[in-house]
Design a protein around this motif. Structure first.
Motif, mmCIF file in Angstrom:
data_model
loop_
_atom_site.group_PDB
_atom_site.id
_atom_site.type_symbol
_atom_site.label_atom_id
_atom_site.label_comp_id
_atom_site.label_asym_id
_atom_site.label_seq_id
_atom_site.Cartn_x
_atom_site.Cartn_y
_atom_site.Cartn_z
ATOM 1 N N VAL A 1 0.821 -1.214 0.000
ATOM 2 C CA VAL A 1 0.000 0.000 0.000
ATOM 3 C C VAL A 1 0.856 1.266 0.000
ATOM 4 C CG1 VAL A 1 -1.571 1.351 1.443
ATOM 5 C CG2 VAL A 1 -2.009 -1.088 1.055
ATOM 6 N N TYR B 1 1.417 6.006 -1.750
ATOM 7 C CA TYR B 1 1.528 7.245 -0.978
ATOM 8 C C TYR B 1 2.938 7.823 -1.071
ATOM 9 C CZ TYR B 1 -2.951 6.317 1.356
ATOM 10 O OH TYR B 1 -4.279 6.110 1.629
ATOM 11 N N ASP C 1 -6.093 12.300 -0.214
ATOM 12 C CA ASP C 1 -7.474 11.799 -0.185
ATOM 13 C C ASP C 1 -7.778 11.000 -1.453
ATOM 14 O OD1 ASP C 1 -8.033 12.832 2.262
ATOM 15 O OD2 ASP C 1 -9.013 14.649 1.535
ATOM 16 N N HIS D 1 -6.404 7.557 -1.137
ATOM 17 C CA HIS D 1 -7.265 6.793 -0.236
ATOM 18 C C HIS D 1 -8.539 6.341 -0.958
ATOM 19 C CE1 HIS D 1 -9.198 5.596 3.539
ATOM 20 N NE2 HIS D 1 -10.276 6.243 3.114
ATOM 21 N N ASP D 2 -9.146 7.257 -1.681
ATOM 22 C CA ASP D 2 -10.378 6.914 -2.397
ATOM 23 C C ASP D 2 -10.140 5.801 -3.409
ATOM 24 O OD1 ASP D 2 -11.656 8.820 -0.937
ATOM 25 O OD2 ASP D 2 -11.578 10.370 -2.484
ATOM 26 N N PHE E 1 -8.069 3.375 -3.154
ATOM 27 C CA PHE E 1 -8.050 2.093 -2.438
ATOM 28 C C PHE E 1 -9.473 1.692 -2.022
ATOM 29 C CE2 PHE E 1 -3.446 2.907 -1.673
ATOM 30 C CZ PHE E 1 -2.973 1.689 -2.115
ATOM 31 N N MET E 2 -10.244 2.652 -1.583
ATOM 32 C CA MET E 2 -11.604 2.340 -1.129
ATOM 33 C C MET E 2 -12.465 1.805 -2.271
ATOM 34 S SD MET E 2 -11.764 2.649 2.056
ATOM 35 C CE MET E 2 -10.064 2.084 2.026
ATOM 36 N N ARG F 1 -11.745 -0.283 -4.270
ATOM 37 C CA ARG F 1 -11.470 -1.690 -4.526
ATOM 38 C C ARG F 1 -12.465 -2.608 -3.813
ATOM 39 N NH1 ARG F 1 -5.041 -2.867 -4.472
ATOM 40 N NH2 ARG F 1 -4.379 -1.344 -6.032
ATOM 41 N N PRO G 1 -12.519 11.102 4.660
ATOM 42 C CA PRO G 1 -11.701 10.049 5.293
ATOM 43 C C PRO G 1 -10.841 10.624 6.403
ATOM 44 C CG PRO G 1 -10.809 10.644 3.140
ATOM 45 C CD PRO G 1 -12.094 11.398 3.294
ATOM 46 N N LEU H 1 -5.960 3.409 5.389
ATOM 47 C CA LEU H 1 -5.425 2.049 5.327
ATOM 48 C C LEU H 1 -4.048 1.928 5.991
ATOM 49 C CD1 LEU H 1 -6.089 -0.752 4.435
ATOM 50 C CD2 LEU H 1 -5.489 -0.161 2.095
ATOM 51 N N PRO H 2 -3.110 2.823 5.709
ATOM 52 C CA PRO H 2 -1.802 2.687 6.373
ATOM 53 C C PRO H 2 -1.892 2.769 7.888
ATOM 54 C CG PRO H 2 -1.627 4.179 4.502
ATOM 55 C CD PRO H 2 -3.095 3.887 4.676
ATOM 56 N N LYS I 1 -7.865 -7.906 -1.721
ATOM 57 C CA LYS I 1 -8.436 -6.948 -2.670
ATOM 58 C C LYS I 1 -7.905 -5.542 -2.407
ATOM 59 C CE LYS I 1 -12.795 -6.885 -3.957
ATOM 60 N NZ LYS I 1 -14.288 -6.955 -3.914
ATOM 61 N N LEU I 2 -7.768 -5.216 -1.145
ATOM 62 C CA LEU I 2 -7.331 -3.866 -0.795
ATOM 63 C C LEU I 2 -5.884 -3.608 -1.174
ATOM 64 C CD1 LEU I 2 -8.968 -3.361 2.712
ATOM 65 C CD2 LEU I 2 -9.263 -1.875 0.726
ATOM 66 N N SER I 3 -5.058 -4.614 -1.025
ATOM 67 C CA SER I 3 -3.619 -4.374 -1.175
ATOM 68 C C SER I 3 -3.012 -5.097 -2.366
ATOM 69 C CB SER I 3 -2.893 -4.800 0.103
ATOM 70 O OG SER I 3 -3.108 -6.167 0.384
ATOM 71 N N ARG J 1 -3.651 -6.184 -10.823
ATOM 72 C CA ARG J 1 -5.006 -5.686 -11.027
ATOM 73 C C ARG J 1 -5.270 -5.312 -12.476
ATOM 74 N NH1 ARG J 1 -8.191 -3.687 -7.374
ATOM 75 N NH2 ARG J 1 -8.536 -1.735 -8.483
#
Lengths: 145, 145
Positions: free
Chosen positions: A19, A23, A110, A113-114, A116-117, A119, B2, B8-9, B134-136, B142
DNA sequence: TGTGAATCATTCATATATTAACTAATTAGA
DNA sequence: TCTAATTAGTTAATATATGAATGATTCACA
């Protein structure tokens, strides 16, 4: 037979490793480390925090925080101000330059983050947080239940 | 909107911070750091690995691994053996003392893992892993989907 | 078959993590 | 009120993370 790679620490570490690069590219483009950004990010919500509060919010251990604050101060992104009421406390305040950098970066953070969300569904995200909380809930809290 | 602490981190970091102490007590009792144990743990499954393989399995970056292997070697827990076929590779092999330490610690490490697993059902654990994947999931993978 | 690209382990410079200890300031209690 | 215990920030010593670069090999292939 729990395999090493499926242990909780390794799963969490691997996810973090996957992840963070998204960032980190942004942080590096703005000459910041992960931890330096964490401190600025904490100051985004509340512009007036003590060193101990920042440590709690950012999860950065106090001895590490000293150097991180030193470097942020050297870059003129934050200022240190010793409290007059309780002279043990040191208040951390973003400078004008610090606030400008935060405002520049926040939308992009942001956005990441979005991404990732997107997914997962909102239900999956909630379920994920619920299970992770059960898995990593502090022992003390568990004993009270 | 958020929140920082729900990113997530930060969620993953906080969970790691909560999970590791249970393991770390055991590591320290055996005079090992987290990372030093990771290397031994990797050698548990396969007693004959190159430095690069250990780096991949343990997620330890190669520059860090050099020092970690140095200290394990100094403690006489592992040995380094340069390959004869491909002289770029270095094979890492646990010593007798290293194997004894692994056998001593593995049951206790498994016990800690089992304690965490008892906090959730098998279905929850599976669901947790599915969502985290799925998130990471790496971006490259992907894009193929 | 020679040569540039790729690979593996390593070194270097800087930043952070971990644990213990220390200082100054404050608080709690006998 | 005086001292012991606490607290906030820091320093110190050691170990690890990160990104760039290096040296020795090996590989790809024109």
């Amino acid at each position: 037979m729990p395999k090493f790679l499926d242990s909780l620490p390794m799963i969490l570490s691997r996810s973090l490793d996957r992840v963070m690069p998204s960032y980190r590219r942004l942080f590096q483009a703005n000459d910041l480390t992960d931890q330096q950004w964490r401190v600025l990010r904490a100051l985004w919500e509340k512009q007036h925090l003590t060193s101990a509060q920042i440590s709690q919010i950012t999860l950065l251990p106090p001895p590490s925080l000293v150097g991180i604050l030193d470097r942020l101060e050297k870059k003129n992104l934050i200022g240190r101000l010793r409290s007059t009421e309780d002279r043990r406390h040191v208040h951390i305040i973003p400078t004008q330059k610090g606030r400008a950098l935060m405002e520049h970066m926040m939308p992009m953070v942001d956005r990441i983050h979005d991404d990732f969300m997107q997914r997962v569904t909102a239900a999956e995200w909630a379920e994920f947080n619920r299970i992770l909380e059960k898995l990593s809930e502090p022992t003390e809290k568990r004993n009270l239940a």
